[in-house]
Design a protein around this motif. Structure first.
Motif, PDB file in Angstrom:
ATOM      1  N   LEU A  96       0.837  -1.200   0.000  1.00 24.24           N
ATOM      2  CA  LEU A  96       0.000   0.000   0.000  1.00 24.24           C
ATOM      3  C   LEU A  96       0.871   1.249   0.000  1.00 24.24           C
ATOM      4  CD1 LEU A  96      -2.780   1.349   0.241  1.00 24.24           C
ATOM      5  CD2 LEU A  96      -2.601   1.072   2.722  1.00 24.24           C
ATOM      6  N   ALA A  97       1.913   1.241   0.834  1.00 20.63           N
ATOM      7  CA  ALA A  97       2.825   2.384   0.885  1.00 20.63           C
ATOM      8  C   ALA A  97       3.484   2.610  -0.471  1.00 20.63           C
ATOM      9  CB  ALA A  97       3.886   2.151   1.958  1.00 20.63           C
ATOM     10  N   ASP A  98       3.886   1.541  -1.130  1.00 19.29           N
ATOM     11  CA  ASP A  98       4.533   1.646  -2.430  1.00 19.29           C
ATOM     12  C   ASP A  98       3.580   2.272  -3.454  1.00 19.29           C
ATOM     13  OD1 ASP A  98       6.884   0.705  -4.236  1.00 19.29           O
ATOM     14  OD2 ASP A  98       5.091  -0.044  -5.246  1.00 19.29           O
ATOM     15  N   LYS A  99       2.322   1.848  -3.424  1.00 24.07           N
ATOM     16  CA  LYS A  99       1.326   2.389  -4.355  1.00 24.07           C
ATOM     17  C   LYS A  99       1.099   3.880  -4.112  1.00 24.07           C
ATOM     18  CE  LYS A  99      -0.512  -0.766  -7.161  1.00 24.07           C
ATOM     19  NZ  LYS A  99      -0.612  -0.561  -8.629  1.00 24.07           N
ATOM     20  N   VAL A 100       0.901   4.246  -2.842  1.00 26.41           N
ATOM     21  CA  VAL A 100       0.631   5.643  -2.510  1.00 26.41           C
ATOM     22  C   VAL A 100       1.834   6.527  -2.857  1.00 26.41           C
ATOM     23  CG1 VAL A 100       0.150   7.271  -0.639  1.00 26.41           C
ATOM     24  CG2 VAL A 100      -1.075   5.090  -0.738  1.00 26.41           C
ATOM     25  N   LEU A 101       3.047   6.054  -2.539  1.00 24.42           N
ATOM     26  CA  LEU A 101       4.246   6.823  -2.871  1.00 24.42           C
ATOM     27  C   LEU A 101       4.371   7.014  -4.386  1.00 24.42           C
ATOM     28  CD1 LEU A 101       6.883   5.304  -0.424  1.00 24.42           C
ATOM     29  CD2 LEU A 101       6.056   7.671  -0.453  1.00 24.42           C
ATOM     30  N   GLY A 102       4.016   5.967  -5.148  1.00 24.36           N
ATOM     31  CA  GLY A 102       4.093   6.068  -6.601  1.00 24.36           C
ATOM     32  C   GLY A 102       3.147   7.127  -7.141  1.00 24.36           C
ATOM     33  N   ARG A 103       1.927   7.163  -6.600  1.00 20.35           N
ATOM     34  CA  ARG A 103       0.953   8.169  -7.042  1.00 20.35           C
ATOM     35  C   ARG A 103       1.342   9.561  -6.523  1.00 20.35           C
ATOM     36  NH1 ARG A 103      -4.100   5.592  -8.084  1.00 20.35           N
ATOM     37  NH2 ARG A 103      -3.618   3.565  -9.046  1.00 20.35           N
ATOM     38  N   ALA A 104       1.848   9.605  -5.285  1.00 21.89           N
ATOM     39  CA  ALA A 104       2.208  10.891  -4.685  1.00 21.89           C
ATOM     40  C   ALA A 104       3.356  11.565  -5.432  1.00 21.89           C
ATOM     41  CB  ALA A 104       2.585  10.695  -3.221  1.00 21.89           C
ATOM     42  N   ALA A 105       4.225  10.767  -6.034  1.00 20.25           N
ATOM     43  CA  ALA A 105       5.382  11.324  -6.742  1.00 20.25           C
ATOM     44  C   ALA A 105       4.973  12.234  -7.889  1.00 20.25           C
ATOM     45  CB  ALA A 105       6.259  10.184  -7.259  1.00 20.25           C
ATOM     46  N   LYS A 106       3.727  12.104  -8.342  1.00 18.08           N
ATOM     47  CA  LYS A 106       3.248  12.956  -9.435  1.00 18.08           C
ATOM     48  C   LYS A 106       2.947  14.373  -8.954  1.00 18.08           C
ATOM     49  CE  LYS A 106       1.067   8.862 -11.449  1.00 18.08           C
ATOM     50  NZ  LYS A 106      -0.225   8.218 -11.804  1.00 18.08           N
ATOM     51  N   LEU A 107       2.773  14.520  -7.626  1.00 18.54           N
ATOM     52  CA  LEU A 107       2.384  15.818  -7.075  1.00 18.54           C
ATOM     53  C   LEU A 107       3.378  16.381  -6.075  1.00 18.54           C
ATOM     54  CD1 LEU A 107      -1.402  15.026  -6.438  1.00 18.54           C
ATOM     55  CD2 LEU A 107      -0.442  16.319  -8.340  1.00 18.54           C
ATOM     56  N   LEU A 108       4.058  15.508  -5.327  1.00 17.81           N
ATOM     57  CA  LEU A 108       4.950  15.948  -4.263  1.00 17.81           C
ATOM     58  C   LEU A 108       6.403  15.631  -4.608  1.00 17.81           C
ATOM     59  CD1 LEU A 108       2.949  14.629  -1.160  1.00 17.81           C
ATOM     60  CD2 LEU A 108       2.914  16.944  -2.112  1.00 17.81           C
ATOM     61  N   PRO A 109       7.323  16.514  -4.289  1.00 19.38           N
ATOM     62  CA  PRO A 109       8.751  16.200  -4.507  1.00 19.38           C
ATOM     63  C   PRO A 109       9.196  15.104  -3.549  1.00 19.38           C
ATOM     64  CG  PRO A 109       8.507  18.249  -3.275  1.00 19.38           C
ATOM     65  CD  PRO A 109       7.134  17.862  -3.726  1.00 19.38           C
ATOM     66  N   THR A 110      10.171  14.323  -3.958  1.00 20.03           N
ATOM     67  CA  THR A 110      10.614  13.197  -3.132  1.00 20.03           C
ATOM     68  C   THR A 110      11.227  13.651  -1.814  1.00 20.03           C
ATOM     69  OG1 THR A 110      12.736  13.207  -4.311  1.00 20.03           O
ATOM     70  CG2 THR A 110      11.026  11.708  -5.119  1.00 20.03           C
ATOM     71  N   ASP A 111      11.705  14.909  -1.777  1.00 21.03           N
ATOM     72  CA  ASP A 111      12.308  15.409  -0.547  1.00 21.03           C
ATOM     73  C   ASP A 111      11.348  16.295   0.246  1.00 21.03           C
ATOM     74  OD1 ASP A 111      12.208  17.455  -2.337  1.00 21.03           O
ATOM     75  OD2 ASP A 111      14.275  18.150  -2.023  1.00 21.03           O
ATOM     76  N   LEU A 157       8.037   3.999   6.129  1.00 23.24           N
ATOM     77  CA  LEU A 157       7.690   4.692   4.892  1.00 23.24           C
ATOM     78  C   LEU A 157       8.954   5.147   4.164  1.00 23.24           C
ATOM     79  CD1 LEU A 157       5.246   5.606   3.243  1.00 23.24           C
ATOM     80  CD2 LEU A 157       5.306   7.783   4.479  1.00 23.24           C
ATOM     81  N   SER A 158       9.941   5.607   4.923  1.00 25.19           N
ATOM     82  CA  SER A 158      11.215   6.009   4.315  1.00 25.19           C
ATOM     83  C   SER A 158      11.917   4.812   3.672  1.00 25.19           C
ATOM     84  CB  SER A 158      12.122   6.640   5.379  1.00 25.19           C
ATOM     85  OG  SER A 158      11.560   7.833   5.880  1.00 25.19           O
ATOM     86  N   THR A 159      11.787   3.652   4.330  1.00 23.15           N
ATOM     87  CA  THR A 159      12.396   2.443   3.772  1.00 23.15           C
ATOM     88  C   THR A 159      11.736   2.073   2.443  1.00 23.15           C
ATOM     89  OG1 THR A 159      12.950   1.604   5.976  1.00 23.15           O
ATOM     90  CG2 THR A 159      12.847  -0.010   4.177  1.00 23.15           C
ATOM     91  N   VAL A 160      10.420   2.203   2.371  1.00 20.86           N
ATOM     92  CA  VAL A 160       9.718   1.913   1.115  1.00 20.86           C
ATOM     93  C   VAL A 160      10.130   2.925   0.050  1.00 20.86           C
ATOM     94  CG1 VAL A 160       7.464   1.718  -0.003  1.00 20.86           C
ATOM     95  CG2 VAL A 160       7.768   0.882   2.331  1.00 20.86           C
ATOM     96  N   ARG A 161      10.282   4.187   0.463  1.00 22.91           N
ATOM     97  CA  ARG A 161      10.714   5.221  -0.484  1.00 22.91           C
ATOM     98  C   ARG A 161      12.116   4.882  -1.021  1.00 22.91           C
ATOM     99  NH1 ARG A 161       9.774   9.117   2.525  1.00 22.91           N
ATOM    100  NH2 ARG A 161       7.820   9.895   1.629  1.00 22.91           N
ATOM    101  N   GLU A 162      12.996   4.426  -0.151  1.00 23.89           N
ATOM    102  CA  GLU A 162      14.344   4.034  -0.567  1.00 23.89           C
ATOM    103  C   GLU A 162      14.292   2.838  -1.514  1.00 23.89           C
ATOM    104  OE1 GLU A 162      18.599   2.508   1.376  1.00 23.89           O
ATOM    105  OE2 GLU A 162      16.859   2.868   2.662  1.00 23.89           O
ATOM    106  N   ALA A 163      13.418   1.879  -1.200  1.00 24.25           N
ATOM    107  CA  ALA A 163      13.275   0.698  -2.064  1.00 24.25           C
ATOM    108  C   ALA A 163      12.846   1.112  -3.464  1.00 24.25           C
ATOM    109  CB  ALA A 163      12.271  -0.274  -1.450  1.00 24.25           C
TER     110      ALA A 163
END
Length: 331
Positions: free
Chosen positions: A264-279, A297-303
């Protein structure tokens, strides 16, 4: 008539696929039927293949009895010098084919010719037709299956999905094949149940048609004229087409909240990347649970940054830990 001038008889055994329309026979098969002095089968006009042959203007004799009677009819006709053809039924009539093979191989050779002609062949995916037929009968005749609903099957669908993932993790190909079959069973049964809805029913053909249309529509670089030579372009096209189709009000729509947390975190991060900067700054945690959640969540972002599936990575690590535990138990 002397033996030397007695006409040579012939037995043609015509084998066809029950998964192909009965009248769709090869040219060789139709020629065998047309040149036969007599055509016979174990069933009558109730058989679809017999109907097709009769519909072409030929006559089919129904031979009663079992394998012994069928072979006796064939061999007697051939020994009398007649050319006869036998239409093998949907089950392939293995017992009769075994007798035919044994008789042909015996010495001395029989005084007639025997040939097996394949009138039609399975196409890729043909066994799926068998699945539909079997499922239809089970739904009609099995008391347990008759009581099942979409809701009652939900737990089995989830269970089979996880068992399929486990088979993927182990790398056991035979196990994976079996679990994919169990997963396919859930699709077939749910589709069969859906047929019974009087207001909004659909069939497994509708399910298949829907995914075929979606695949063709979302792969214009394969079925159309769009040029997409790399994975990034293919993914961008897919997302653009999907966004046009769905007309969603949020990029997060369509993400199933029941997904495992890492997925779920991976999916949300993938969609969020379209609107929010990674940092983008993260909320300051006020509890240990919030801190650990942020770390995960940071670990999933790193993955994601390394192209790693966090869910699968953790599953693999847990499996390795389980192996260590089992090894320790044996010492």
């Amino acid at each position: 008539m002397t033996e030397a001038h007695r006409p040579t008889g012939r037995i043609t055994v015509l084998v066809t696929s029950p998964r192909v329309a009965p009248g769709l026979l090869t040219r060789a098969a139709w020629q065998s039927l047309e040149t036969a002095g007599e055509i016979a089968a174990a069933g009558g006009p109730e058989r679809a293949d017999v109907q097709a042959v009769i519909g072409s203007g030929l006559t089919v004799t129904k031979v009663e009895g079992g394998v012994g009677e069928h072979w006796s009819w064939l061999s007697s006709a051939a020994e009398a010098g007649r050319a006869v053809a036998w239409l093998v039924g949907d089950d392939g009539e293995p017992d009769l084919l075994h007798v035919v093979a044994a008789q042909v191989a015996r010495e001395p050779r029989p005084p007639y010719e025997v040939e097996i002609v394949h009138g039609s062949y399975d196409v890729p995916g043909a066994r799926l037709i068998d699945l539909v037929r079997v499922m239809d009968r089970i739904r009609r005749d099995c008391a347990w299956t008759q009581q099942e609903t979409h809701e009652s099957l939900a737990k089995y669908l989830l269970e089979e999905t996880y068992e399929t993932l486990e088979a993927l993790d182990t790398g056991d190909r035979a196990h994976l094949r079996e679990e994919l079959g169990d997963l396919l069973l859930q699709v077939a049964l749910n589709s069969r149940i859906a047929e019974e809805d009087p207001d909004d029913g659909f069939t497994i053909d509708d399910v298949a048609a829907g995914i075929v249309e979606k695949l063709v529509r979302r792969h214009p670089h394969v079925f159309g004229t769009v040029d997409a030579t790399d994975v990034a372009t293919v993914e961008a096209n897919w997302e653009a087409i999907k966004a046009t189709e769905k007309q969603r009000s949020s990029v997060l729509e369509g993400i199933p909240l029941a997904l495992p947390a890492l997925a779920l975190a991976d999916k949300v991060l993938g969609r969020a990347a379209k609107l929010l900067p990674t940092d983008a700054p993260q909320p300051n945690p006020t509890t240990e649970a919030e801190r650990i959640g942020g770390d995960l969540l940071s670990t999933v972002r790193e993955a994601r940054a390394h192209g790693v599936d966090a869910e699968q990575a953790l599953r693999t690590a847990v499996a390795a830990l389980a192996d260590q535990v089992r090894a320790a138990e044996k010492t």
